[in-house]
Design a protein around this motif. Structure first.
Motif, PDB file in Angstrom:
ATOM      1  N   TYR A  64       0.834  -1.198   0.000  1.00  0.00           N
ATOM      2  CA  TYR A  64       0.000   0.000   0.000  1.00  0.00           C
ATOM      3  C   TYR A  64       0.875   1.258   0.000  1.00  0.00           C
ATOM      4  N   LEU A  65       1.883   1.272   0.879  1.00  0.00           N
ATOM      5  CA  LEU A  65       2.767   2.425   0.981  1.00  0.00           C
ATOM      6  C   LEU A  65       3.534   2.650  -0.319  1.00  0.00           C
ATOM      7  N   TYR A  66       4.030   1.572  -0.922  1.00  0.00           N
ATOM      8  CA  TYR A  66       4.770   1.690  -2.181  1.00  0.00           C
ATOM      9  C   TYR A  66       3.889   2.279  -3.280  1.00  0.00           C
ATOM     10  N   THR A  67       2.661   1.779  -3.385  1.00  0.00           N
ATOM     11  CA  THR A  67       1.768   2.262  -4.439  1.00  0.00           C
ATOM     12  C   THR A  67       1.475   3.739  -4.287  1.00  0.00           C
ATOM     13  N   THR A  68       1.132   4.169  -3.082  1.00  0.00           N
ATOM     14  CA  THR A  68       0.721   5.550  -2.883  1.00  0.00           C
ATOM     15  C   THR A  68       1.881   6.538  -2.992  1.00  0.00           C
ATOM     16  N   ARG A  69       3.102   6.056  -2.723  1.00  0.00           N
ATOM     17  CA  ARG A  69       4.256   6.962  -2.755  1.00  0.00           C
ATOM     18  C   ARG A  69       5.094   6.866  -4.025  1.00  0.00           C
TER      19      ARG A  69
END
Length: 243
Positions: free
Chosen positions: A59-64
């Motif tokens: 999730y963090l990778y996708t959003t950032r």
């Protein structure tokens, strides 16, 4: 992928917080189970905690980062002289990536209701500041508007974009109306790219009901997973008929 200079926050931050809290809780239960010599429970909790932690990192990778890589590839087809609109632009992640590919003849317009529950720090001022930081402010317009009733004339844009915005409209009728509005403001022969992780078959059907034949639904890939393949993003790509 080009270097970003703006600040784009986190998409729907509370699910990410929930994943992180869940991972910590499961790993703590695993540690307690091992201390109490309940090995089977410890292994189960450990597996669940690591799995949830991996989902949080996805999730963090996708959003950032991941979503930017996907959209950079999608926007590579722009010539540079188009009139582009981003529906639900938020802080400008997609809008400004498009604007960076435009020449002096092109223009990018972002539309949003600026609700912070959809993205941290989601304000018009943040989008405007990001446009300045990216060096594209002179060819970007920001408009406060409802995607179900766009304040533009018919055939106003060469390209219509939207990333993870339409699902925020609560009703199926409202989402279908937003798709119809996106179609209305797109010129004949123009390109539409709608990315979302919910309701994309409905978006496709709404376009087919309008007579669009050149439309397809495709997986955006692992870079656009919000926690895992169960929250994969799908892209609807369509061309408005010319006749």
């Amino acid at each position: 992928m080009r270097k970003r200079h703006g600040h784009y926050g986190f998409d729907a931050p509370w699910p990410l917080v929930g994943l992180l809290i869940g991972a910590i809780a499961l790993l703590a239960l695993a540690a307690l189970s091992f201390v109490l010599d309940i090995l089977a429970a410890g292994v189960a909790f450990a597996f669940g905690g690591l799995y949830t932690l991996a989902s949080a990192f996805s999730y963090l990778y996708t959003t950032r980062r991941g979503k930017f890589a996907v959209w950079d590839a999608e926007l590579g087809r722009l010539r540079g002289d188009e009139r582009v609109v981003d529906l639900g632009c938020g802080r400008g992640a997609v809008l400004l990536a498009a604007a960076a590919r435009l020449t002096d003849g092109g223009r990018a317009t972002g539309v949003d209701l600026w609700r912070s529950k959809d993205q941290t720090g989601n304000t018009e001022a943040a989008a405007k500041a990001n446009a300045g930081a990216e060096g594209v402010a002179e060819r970007v317009d920001l408009v406060t508007g409802d995607l179900r009733d766009l304040p533009f004339g018919a055939d106003a844009f060469d390209v219509v974009l939207s990333s993870l915005a339409l699902h925020n409209i609560p009703s199926a009728d409202g989402r279908a109306q937003a798709v119809r509005e996106a179609y209305r403001v797109l010129r004949p022969g123009g390109l539409m790219l709608l990315a979302d992780f919910q309701h994309t078959p409905d978006y496709e059907q709404a376009l087919r009901d309008l007579g669009v034949i050149d439309v397809r639904r495709r997986d955006a890939g692992w870079r656009f997973w919000y926690g895992g393949p169960w929250f994969a993003t799908t892209i609807i790509e369509a061309r408005k008929p010319t006749g």
